[in-house]
Design an enzyme around this catalytic site. Structure first.
Site, mmCIF file in Angstrom:
data_model
loop_
_atom_site.group_PDB
_atom_site.id
_atom_site.type_symbol
_atom_site.label_atom_id
_atom_site.label_comp_id
_atom_site.label_asym_id
_atom_site.label_seq_id
_atom_site.Cartn_x
_atom_site.Cartn_y
_atom_site.Cartn_z
ATOM 1 C CB CYS A 111 49.120 17.421 22.763
ATOM 2 S SG CYS A 111 48.727 18.771 21.785
ATOM 3 C CG HIS A 121 45.116 14.674 26.309
ATOM 4 N ND1 HIS A 121 46.443 15.159 26.334
ATOM 5 C CD2 HIS A 121 44.543 15.444 25.087
ATOM 6 C CE1 HIS A 121 46.621 15.799 25.345
ATOM 7 N NE2 HIS A 121 45.485 16.282 24.544
ATOM 8 C CD GLU A 132 41.135 11.621 28.008
ATOM 9 O OE1 GLU A 132 41.112 13.077 27.748
ATOM 10 O OE2 GLU A 132 42.136 11.059 28.503
ATOM 11 C CE LYS A 158 46.726 18.551 28.040
ATOM 12 N NZ LYS A 158 46.740 16.992 28.784
ATOM 13 C CG HIS A 199 47.625 21.561 26.200
ATOM 14 N ND1 HIS A 199 48.534 20.845 26.083
ATOM 15 C CD2 HIS A 199 46.732 20.758 25.631
ATOM 16 C CE1 HIS A 199 48.504 19.796 25.366
ATOM 17 N NE2 HIS A 199 47.378 19.667 25.043
ATOM 18 C CG PHE A 244 46.746 19.526 17.101
ATOM 19 C CD1 PHE A 244 45.450 19.569 16.784
ATOM 20 C CD2 PHE A 244 47.219 20.391 18.040
ATOM 21 C CE1 PHE A 244 44.520 20.732 17.557
ATOM 22 C CE2 PHE A 244 46.478 21.456 18.431
ATOM 23 C CZ PHE A 244 45.369 21.605 18.164
#
Length: 439
Positions: free
Chosen positions: A187, A327, A338, A361, A366, A425
């Site tokens: 990502c 994110h 985060e 998002k 996403h 990931f």
């Protein structure tokens, strides 16, 4: 050689629209691309919401797939469309790499061979359901049955899909003869691509780079893989308000598809061509958690390292930052971690309390490997326009997520410096710093 790097072109294809202007208007208006969704031809797949591109509208705008016997991957179609937009927006002739001579970006043009391509993309796979048709087979199998045939169908997929296809396909279409790089870093792929393109210009290796990402995971193999990892939400409780970043009721990411591209250019080249300048890219940082494949470091060390390195790379003090484009995946692990990382990076003087934080998002879904590209466009336009899009669906804040996430409606405020985060990931992290351009 160290040169300033500016943004001179934008292009986007996503669930909110087929150009960057429509996407930006949608983000500022708090519109969501997330809607009820089914895998084509499969009724029993447990994930029921996504943010797809409108196929009919895309075909009207960009044409249908020209070759039904060898259909082009969706991510490639989206990437080519966004790339064409960005180059046209920058005033770079797609046939020669020269300025167009038709207004902005005209100049004398000295770009041939000095324009490269760097993009992020995900797993290169064709949808087995599409391949059934390509192989002249019919049927409506369950998702488990079709997934079990994946190896058989992948023989056909392998003929059409390669890891470098997106970068080389875009570069070949537009005769961009500089370096062509394809990043596959989950990502964070598009953000890594943008960051490396930025550094190549800054070092003087090229004059301009077409950077960004394209991805489409709305097919059986990738969605099944994500589902088996427990990443996408299977809840239907909130309907199209499902992506709920930083909310206590968040239940997982909502997958999307599309592409976004930017033209980055040296300040010298942009000014010589008379190109419009949206903003300046000031810094890039990356890191690896070195922790687990499916979970970020619990103290957010990797995320904090990426943000800190991007700020240091741009010689930007944390106290100068006004906004963070998070994110913000709406997953139970990402959001609080985060939040912790942002607090650590912006701890001095409690500056984190002054930050406007937004999670795109919640409206875009996403875009997986491409996610960082539309979010950087939003960050660039926040700096240009002084607007921070909202974090949609934040109705019941998680006590562990206690920053100013700009809920409900867009906020008009001055944004001189902003940070855009992408965390993937495997603990792959990347951050970019954008600031307003002043000559």
């Amino acid at each position: 050689m160290t040169r300033r790097v500016v943004v001179t072109g934008l292009g986007a294809v996503c669930g909110l629209g087929l150009d960057w202007q429509t996407m930006w208007e949608g983000l500022c208006a708090g519109r969501s691309a997330i809607r009820a969704w089914r895998l084509p031809g499969i009724e029993d797949f447990p994930v029921r919401y996504a943010a797809p591109v409108d196929d009919e509208a895309f075909a009207r705008c960009h044409g249908a797939d020209a070759d039904p016997d060898r259909p082009m991957e969706r991510r490639m179609r989206f990437g080519l469309a966004a790339a064409g937009q960005a180059l046209a927006d920058a005033g770079i002739d797609t046939g020669t790499g020269l300025g167009t001579g038709t207004g902005r970006g005209s100049g004398d043009g000295r770009l041939p061979g000095r324009v490269g391509t760097a993009v992020g993309s995900g797993v290169p796979e064709r949808d087995p359901y599409e391949l059934l048709h390509a192989l002249d087979e019919d049927g409506a199998p369950s998702w488990q049955t079709l997934y079990a045939r994946r190896a058989e169908l992948d023989r056909a997929s392998g003929l059409f899909c390669t890891n470098d296809a997106l970068a080389t396909g875009i570069a070949a279409r537009h005769r961009l003869r500089g370096p062509a790089l394809n990043f596959s870093t989950a990502c964070a792929g598009a953000t890594h691509a943008i960051g490396h393109g930025f550094r190549m210009i800054r070092r003087g290796e090229v004059d301009a780079m077409l950077v960004g990402g394209a991805d489409s995971v709305l097919n059986l193999p990738t969605m099944t893989g994500l589902h088996l990892l427990g990443a996408p939400s299977t809840s239907e409780l909130f309907g199209d308000r499902l992506c709920r970043a930083f909310d206590r009721d968040r239940s997982g990411l909502v997958a999307a598809e599309g592409a976004a591209m930017l033209v980055l250019e040296s300040e010298e080249s942009a000014r010589r061509r008379g190109a419009q300048i949206y903003a300046e890219v000031a810094g890039f940082g990356s890191s690896l958690d070195a922790y687990q494949v499916t979970a970020p470091h619990p103290e957010g060390k990797g995320a904090a390292l990426a943000m800190g390195r991007a700020l240091a790379d741009g010689a930007v003090e944390p106290g100068e930052v006004d906004c963070v484009n998070a994110h913000g995946t709406s997953t139970p692990l990402n959001d609080p971690i985060e939040t912790r990382a942002i607090k650590d990076v912006f701890a001095g003087g409690g500056h984190y309390r002054k930050l406007a934080v937004t999670a795109n998002k919640t409206m875009l879904g996403h875009l997986i490997a491409a996610a960082g590209a539309p979010e950087l466009i939003a960050t660039v336009l926040s700096v240009r326009d002084g607007i921070v899009p909202p974090t949609l669906n934040l109705e019941n804040p998680d006590p562990a997520c206690d920053l100013d996430y700009v809920p409900d409606k867009a906020r008009h405020q001055e944004v001189s410096v902003a940070v855009s985060n992408s965390f993937g990931f495997g603990g792959l992290n990347a951050s970019l710093v954008v600031r307003g351009y002043e000559h």
